[in-house]
Motif scaffolding. Structure first.
Motif, PDB file in Angstrom:
ATOM      1  N   VAL A  99      30.703  43.484  35.388  1.00  0.00           N
ATOM      2  CA  VAL A  99      31.602  42.457  35.367  1.00  0.00           C
ATOM      3  C   VAL A  99      32.599  42.308  36.010  1.00  0.00           C
ATOM      4  O   VAL A  99      33.113  41.417  36.880  1.00  0.00           O
ATOM      5  N   LEU A 100      33.497  43.486  35.972  1.00  0.00           N
ATOM      6  CA  LEU A 100      35.000  43.516  36.605  1.00  0.00           C
ATOM      7  C   LEU A 100      34.736  43.944  38.216  1.00  0.00           C
ATOM      8  O   LEU A 100      35.259  43.024  38.853  1.00  0.00           O
ATOM      9  N   PHE A 101      33.637  44.184  38.448  1.00  0.00           N
ATOM     10  CA  PHE A 101      33.399  44.435  40.072  1.00  0.00           C
ATOM     11  C   PHE A 101      33.281  43.167  40.561  1.00  0.00           C
ATOM     12  O   PHE A 101      33.631  42.629  41.439  1.00  0.00           O
ATOM     13  N   PHE A 102      32.306  42.232  39.990  1.00  0.00           N
ATOM     14  CA  PHE A 102      31.984  40.877  40.587  1.00  0.00           C
ATOM     15  C   PHE A 102      32.919  39.876  40.169  1.00  0.00           C
ATOM     16  O   PHE A 102      33.284  39.070  40.959  1.00  0.00           O
ATOM     17  N   GLU A 103      33.872  40.286  39.415  1.00  0.00           N
ATOM     18  CA  GLU A 103      34.847  39.246  38.828  1.00  0.00           C
ATOM     19  C   GLU A 103      35.989  39.500  40.206  1.00  0.00           C
ATOM     20  O   GLU A 103      36.318  38.460  40.654  1.00  0.00           O
ATOM     21  N   GLN A 104      36.209  40.694  40.581  1.00  0.00           N
ATOM     22  CA  GLN A 104      37.233  41.020  41.726  1.00  0.00           C
ATOM     23  C   GLN A 104      36.408  40.419  43.206  1.00  0.00           C
ATOM     24  O   GLN A 104      37.100  39.895  43.989  1.00  0.00           O
ATOM     25  N   LEU A 105      35.209  40.493  43.296  1.00  0.00           N
ATOM     26  CA  LEU A 105      34.659  39.697  44.347  1.00  0.00           C
ATOM     27  C   LEU A 105      34.744  38.273  44.447  1.00  0.00           C
ATOM     28  O   LEU A 105      35.140  37.586  45.449  1.00  0.00           O
ATOM     29  N   GLN A 106      34.660  37.759  43.299  1.00  0.00           N
ATOM     30  CA  GLN A 106      34.943  36.224  43.323  1.00  0.00           C
ATOM     31  C   GLN A 106      36.325  35.723  43.360  1.00  0.00           C
ATOM     32  O   GLN A 106      36.715  34.913  44.262  1.00  0.00           O
ATOM     33  N   ARG A 137      38.443  37.830  45.285  1.00  0.00           N
ATOM     34  CA  ARG A 137      38.623  37.600  46.635  1.00  0.00           C
ATOM     35  C   ARG A 137      38.184  36.761  47.674  1.00  0.00           C
ATOM     36  O   ARG A 137      38.926  36.195  48.432  1.00  0.00           O
ATOM     37  N   THR A 138      36.812  36.196  46.984  1.00  0.00           N
ATOM     38  CA  THR A 138      36.508  34.983  47.769  1.00  0.00           C
ATOM     39  C   THR A 138      37.182  33.861  47.780  1.00  0.00           C
ATOM     40  O   THR A 138      37.470  33.018  48.516  1.00  0.00           O
ATOM     41  N   VAL A 192      50.926  27.926  43.973  1.00  0.00           N
ATOM     42  CA  VAL A 192      50.913  28.239  42.244  1.00  0.00           C
ATOM     43  C   VAL A 192      49.498  28.923  42.177  1.00  0.00           C
ATOM     44  O   VAL A 192      49.438  29.960  41.669  1.00  0.00           O
ATOM     45  N   GLY A 193      48.468  28.390  42.899  1.00  0.00           N
ATOM     46  CA  GLY A 193      47.082  29.055  42.668  1.00  0.00           C
ATOM     47  C   GLY A 193      46.910  30.351  43.142  1.00  0.00           C
ATOM     48  O   GLY A 193      46.316  31.043  42.592  1.00  0.00           O
ATOM     49  N   MET A 194      47.669  30.648  44.330  1.00  0.00           N
ATOM     50  CA  MET A 194      47.357  31.882  44.863  1.00  0.00           C
ATOM     51  C   MET A 194      48.387  32.774  43.915  1.00  0.00           C
ATOM     52  O   MET A 194      48.074  34.237  43.824  1.00  0.00           O
ATOM     53  N   ASP A 195      49.352  32.580  43.701  1.00  0.00           N
ATOM     54  CA  ASP A 195      50.246  33.454  42.914  1.00  0.00           C
ATOM     55  C   ASP A 195      49.552  33.710  41.596  1.00  0.00           C
ATOM     56  O   ASP A 195      49.261  35.164  41.324  1.00  0.00           O
ATOM     57  N   ASN A 196      48.860  32.850  41.071  1.00  0.00           N
ATOM     58  CA  ASN A 196      48.285  33.218  39.827  1.00  0.00           C
ATOM     59  C   ASN A 196      47.001  34.127  40.028  1.00  0.00           C
ATOM     60  O   ASN A 196      46.590  34.887  39.488  1.00  0.00           O
ATOM     61  N   MET A 197      46.374  33.949  41.123  1.00  0.00           N
ATOM     62  CA  MET A 197      45.223  34.938  41.600  1.00  0.00           C
ATOM     63  C   MET A 197      45.870  36.337  41.819  1.00  0.00           C
ATOM     64  O   MET A 197      45.055  37.280  41.419  1.00  0.00           O
ATOM     65  N   ARG A 198      46.912  36.155  42.544  1.00  0.00           N
ATOM     66  CA  ARG A 198      47.416  37.603  42.876  1.00  0.00           C
ATOM     67  C   ARG A 198      47.807  38.303  41.622  1.00  0.00           C
ATOM     68  O   ARG A 198      47.520  39.581  41.656  1.00  0.00           O
ATOM     69  N   MET A 199      48.272  37.544  40.519  1.00  0.00           N
ATOM     70  CA  MET A 199      48.821  38.408  39.633  1.00  0.00           C
ATOM     71  C   MET A 199      47.447  38.806  38.856  1.00  0.00           C
ATOM     72  O   MET A 199      47.400  39.799  38.054  1.00  0.00           O
ATOM     73  N   MET A 226      33.685  52.918  42.728  1.00  0.00           N
ATOM     74  CA  MET A 226      33.458  51.540  42.707  1.00  0.00           C
ATOM     75  C   MET A 226      34.696  50.757  42.355  1.00  0.00           C
ATOM     76  O   MET A 226      35.154  49.913  43.600  1.00  0.00           O
ATOM     77  N   CYS A 227      35.518  51.361  41.647  1.00  0.00           N
ATOM     78  CA  CYS A 227      36.824  50.780  41.373  1.00  0.00           C
ATOM     79  C   CYS A 227      37.810  50.800  42.490  1.00  0.00           C
ATOM     80  O   CYS A 227      38.470  49.904  42.986  1.00  0.00           O
ATOM     81  N   SER A 228      38.097  52.056  42.661  1.00  0.00           N
ATOM     82  CA  SER A 228      39.071  52.557  44.034  1.00  0.00           C
ATOM     83  C   SER A 228      38.673  51.703  45.264  1.00  0.00           C
ATOM     84  O   SER A 228      39.475  51.372  45.784  1.00  0.00           O
ATOM     85  N   ALA A 229      37.478  51.670  45.469  1.00  0.00           N
ATOM     86  CA  ALA A 229      37.019  51.098  46.661  1.00  0.00           C
ATOM     87  C   ALA A 229      37.223  49.527  46.602  1.00  0.00           C
ATOM     88  O   ALA A 229      37.596  48.882  47.747  1.00  0.00           O
ATOM     89  N   GLN A 230      36.882  49.026  45.447  1.00  0.00           N
ATOM     90  CA  GLN A 230      37.266  47.576  45.362  1.00  0.00           C
ATOM     91  C   GLN A 230      38.695  47.086  45.507  1.00  0.00           C
ATOM     92  O   GLN A 230      39.116  46.298  45.902  1.00  0.00           O
ATOM     93  N   GLU A 231      39.638  48.355  44.995  1.00  0.00           N
ATOM     94  CA  GLU A 231      40.918  48.003  44.982  1.00  0.00           C
ATOM     95  C   GLU A 231      41.450  47.793  46.573  1.00  0.00           C
ATOM     96  O   GLU A 231      41.926  46.900  46.842  1.00  0.00           O
ATOM     97  N   GLY A 232      40.686  48.803  47.375  1.00  0.00           N
ATOM     98  CA  GLY A 232      41.383  48.761  48.680  1.00  0.00           C
ATOM     99  C   GLY A 232      40.651  47.274  49.530  1.00  0.00           C
ATOM    100  O   GLY A 232      41.421  46.975  50.216  1.00  0.00           O
ATOM    101  N   SER A 233      39.455  47.032  48.849  1.00  0.00           N
ATOM    102  CA  SER A 233      38.863  45.538  49.670  1.00  0.00           C
ATOM    103  C   SER A 233      39.733  44.334  49.216  1.00  0.00           C
ATOM    104  O   SER A 233      39.837  43.576  49.815  1.00  0.00           O
ATOM    105  N   VAL A 234      40.193  44.381  47.981  1.00  0.00           N
ATOM    106  CA  VAL A 234      40.783  43.080  47.504  1.00  0.00           C
ATOM    107  C   VAL A 234      42.220  43.232  47.578  1.00  0.00           C
ATOM    108  O   VAL A 234      42.937  42.145  48.233  1.00  0.00           O
ATOM    109  N   SER A 235      42.973  44.219  47.839  1.00  0.00           N
ATOM    110  CA  SER A 235      44.486  44.272  47.547  1.00  0.00           C
ATOM    111  C   SER A 235      44.719  44.981  49.021  1.00  0.00           C
ATOM    112  O   SER A 235      44.398  45.969  49.392  1.00  0.00           O
ATOM    113  N   ASN A 236      45.759  44.328  49.790  1.00  0.00           N
ATOM    114  CA  ASN A 236      46.453  45.051  50.827  1.00  0.00           C
ATOM    115  C   ASN A 236      47.772  45.633  50.451  1.00  0.00           C
ATOM    116  O   ASN A 236      48.527  45.865  51.143  1.00  0.00           O
ATOM    117  N   GLN A 237      47.949  46.266  49.339  1.00  0.00           N
ATOM    118  CA  GLN A 237      49.165  46.887  48.704  1.00  0.00           C
ATOM    119  C   GLN A 237      49.172  48.095  49.694  1.00  0.00           C
ATOM    120  O   GLN A 237      48.200  48.810  50.093  1.00  0.00           O
TER     121      GLN A 237
END
Length: 631
Positions: free
Chosen positions: A498-505, A507-508, A550-557, A600-611
């Motif tokens: 669920v966490l994995f697919f939530e991050q995909l959503q 990101r999209t 505002v929407g983008m800030d909420n999503m980033r958080m 899975m988690c670290s790969a998803q971190e890299g794909s979603v966040s550009n920190q």
């Protein structure tokens, strides 16, 4: 009611207890016994009108008795009818009505009161009245048909029953609005041949109200079940529309099956009371209701949309209570299955009437109804409302029948899930019966599964995982994903998915917001190049920009929070690996569905966040993988 008076003499009969006497001044020379009643009459008036009486009197006279006695046990209509026959023989005024003409016609035939024994004899008089008066009128035809019940064998021999049914069927299948005179004569205002309402024989010029096609339902429901069945069969043969016939069957069933009106309280007792004098002769017993229910099943066409779905559920529920035949139950389930998309959740919640009482609700019945619906949907070529491609739902889910049924079944699963007696295989079978394409979102299914897990805390981990495999984590909304990520009742493997697919959503969604923002900027530049923006246009653009920010800030958080959760989980797993060695680490990773080569988690971190710290985390994970491989 139409009537005809026969004869001209005053009434010369008087009754004393159980005997009738003719007061003509002459002493009686014959006694006719009819049931418990005795008629003290004279020979000549009787033998001059009846062939049967002539023979019986001749046989009695041969025995030499001065005052003979004759017994008539089988005369149609009994003593009451013979009283009228005797008056006719004496020339007393006799009033023919729709209520007595059938009895008199059958009695006249039984006594052979033909023209051979006098012109204008009773057979001719009653037959003329029946054909020219009764059968031309709806009310009189109905009343005459009702009287056939008492002497059905005699009425059948003379085709009276058939003629009355044909007359009623013809009038019911004809549209009264096509004619200027009333076909039914339903007690309303009289009409002229031109169609206007009459008042004291004078045309008022006013037109009567149009008559609906169900005007005959109430009258036909007063017939007994055998006669009503024959009337419906004749109407069907005359080509009357199936929805009209089904409407009459619905009216008849509601009148005599109190269980169909379980929420109407007082109406049930009224319907049962009306049944006593007209249809079944007494208050309806369970056996009478069962017989009626099975006949309704035989008469009701198996066709979609003819009767309301709620009425069909009422018939099915009543059939279960009355222990109707299996074929009757199956036919009602098929009819419901054909229009299951029109049902409500309340309709599906049928109590379990079996002796075993395994579950609170009849889940097996709903399973069969759903199978009938899916079979019909496959035959009719029901198309899938949407498709899933690479984790994304393509197309908007329209309210197709299969989609509506999927939502209905998910709601039903949520209602029956708290039942502790509901076994896991039965719950799984019903949930899995709905095709995947029928559910645009699996939120309803997730809710049902969560309720079931809460009500059955003793389930093993493997059973929980097996149950959760029914839902597709890719088809959960963001709200459902948020709830599932914090749900302690779900297996850890499902939570990770669920966490994995939530991050995909997320990101999209973020990518979509950036795309919308770029499109808005480009469109504003294009508009400013042509004519410039007005004050209102700039204000609107500023508001849109603020909403997007505002929407983008909420999503980033939210993304940041998810990254932290995923990182904490990975650290916990690594601690387990350090404490028990590489073999334990392999077992834990296998248990949670991870592969050492693809975190899975670290790969998803890299794909979603550009920190900036993202690449450093990935390098640490790779170093950890290398050390584990060497060990």
């Amino acid at each position: 009611m139409a009537c005809m008076k026969l004869g001209s003499k005053t009434d010369a009969f008087r009754r004393q207890g159980q005997a009738w006497f003719c007061t003509t001044g002459l002493p009686s020379d014959i006694v006719v016994e009819v049931g418990e009643m005795s008629f003290h009459l004279h020979k000549f008036p009787l033998l001059s009108r009846s062939g049967v009486m002539e023979r019986l009197i001749a046989e009695a006279s041969e025995e030499g008795e001065e005052k003979c006695s004759i017994n008539l046990p089988d005369i149609p209509g009994g003593a009451k009818t013979f009283e009228l026959v005797g008056k006719f023989c004496y020339g007393v005024k006799l009033e023919l009505t729709a209520s007595n003409v059938v009895y008199l016609r059958c009695a006249a035939e039984h006594l052979e009161m033909t023209e051979e024994y006098g012109e204008g004899n009773l057979i001719t008089q009653t037959e003329t009245f029946l054909n020219q008066v009764v059968l031309r009128n709806w009310k009189d035809s109905l009343r005459a048909l009702q009287t056939c019940d008492d002497i059905i064998s005699h009425a059948e021999e003379l085709n009276i029953t058939k003629r009355c049914i044909e007359s009623l069927a013809m009038k019911a299948s004809t549209d009264p609005n096509l004619f200027g005179w009333p076909i039914m004569e339903h007690g309303g205002p009289m009409q002229s041949p031109g169609g206007s309402v009459l008042w004291n024989g004078i045309s008022t010029g006013a037109r009567p109200k149009n008559t609906s096609s169900d005007w005959w339902y109430e009258d036909s429901s007063t017939l007994s079940l055998p006669l009503y069945k024959r009337l419906i069969a004749v109407m069907d043969s005359r080509g009357i529309r199936q929805e009209i016939i089904s409407g009459s069957l619905t009216f008849y069933a509601k009148k005599y099956l109190p269980g169909l009106n379980r929420r109407q309280g007082a109406n049930d007792s009224n319907s049962s009371a009306r049944l006593a004098p007209v249809a079944l002769g007494a208050a309806p017993s369970e056996e009478d209701q069962k017989l009626l229910l099975e006949e309704i099943d035989r008469l009701l066409p198996i066709q979609k949309g003819l009767v309301p779905t709620k009425f069909l559920f009422g018939l099915l529920r009543t059939a279960m209570i009355l222990r109707a035949s299996p074929s009757c139950l199956l036919n009602f389930e098929k009819r419901i299955g054909m229009q299951l998309d029109q049902a409500t959740l309340e309709d599906l919640l049928m109590p379990n009437f079996s002796y075993s009482m395994e579950t609170l609700y009849n889940v097996d019945c709903v399973q069969r109804i759903l199978e009938h619906f899916l079979a019909m949907d496959q035959i009719t070529g029901g198309a899938s409302p949407c498709s899933v491609d690479d984790g994304q739902i393509i197309g908007s889910p329209s309210l197709t029948p299969i989609t509506m049924v999927a939502k209905l079944i998910d709601g039903y699963l949520a209602e029956v899930a708290p039942d502790i007696n509901l076994k896991l295989p039965k719950f799984q079978a019903l949930a899995a019966s709905v095709p995947d394409y029928a559910r645009p979102l699996d939120d309803g299914l997730y809710r049902a599964i969560d309720i079931y897990l809460k009500s059955h805390p003793w389930l093993s981990e493997s059973d929980r995982e097996q149950l959760c495999r029914l839902m597709d984590c890719q088809k959960l909304s963001l709200e459902a994903c948020t709830h599932a990520a914090q749900n302690e009742r779900l297996p850890l493997r499902i939570v990770v998915q669920v966490l994995f697919f939530e991050q995909l959503q997320l990101r999209t969604s973020i990518a979509g917001c950036f795309l919308v923002s770029d499109n808005l900027d480009g469109s504003r530049q294009l508009r400013s190049g042509f004519a410039g923006s007005t004050e209102g246009g700039w204000a609107s653009a500023v508001r849109e920009n603020q909403v997007l920010k505002v929407g983008m800030d909420n999503m980033r958080m939210r993304v940041s929070e998810l990254e932290k959760e995923c990182s904490n989980m990975r650290q916990e797993i690594e601690k387990l690996g350090r404490g028990k060695g590489s073999s334990t680490w392999g077992n834990v990773s296998k248990k949670f569905g991870f592969r050492l080569k693809s975190q899975m988690c670290s790969a998803q971190e890299g794909s979603v966040s550009n920190q900036n710290n993202g690449s450093g985390k990935i390098e640490k994970v790779k170093d950890r993988q290398g050390k584990l491989k060497k060990n």
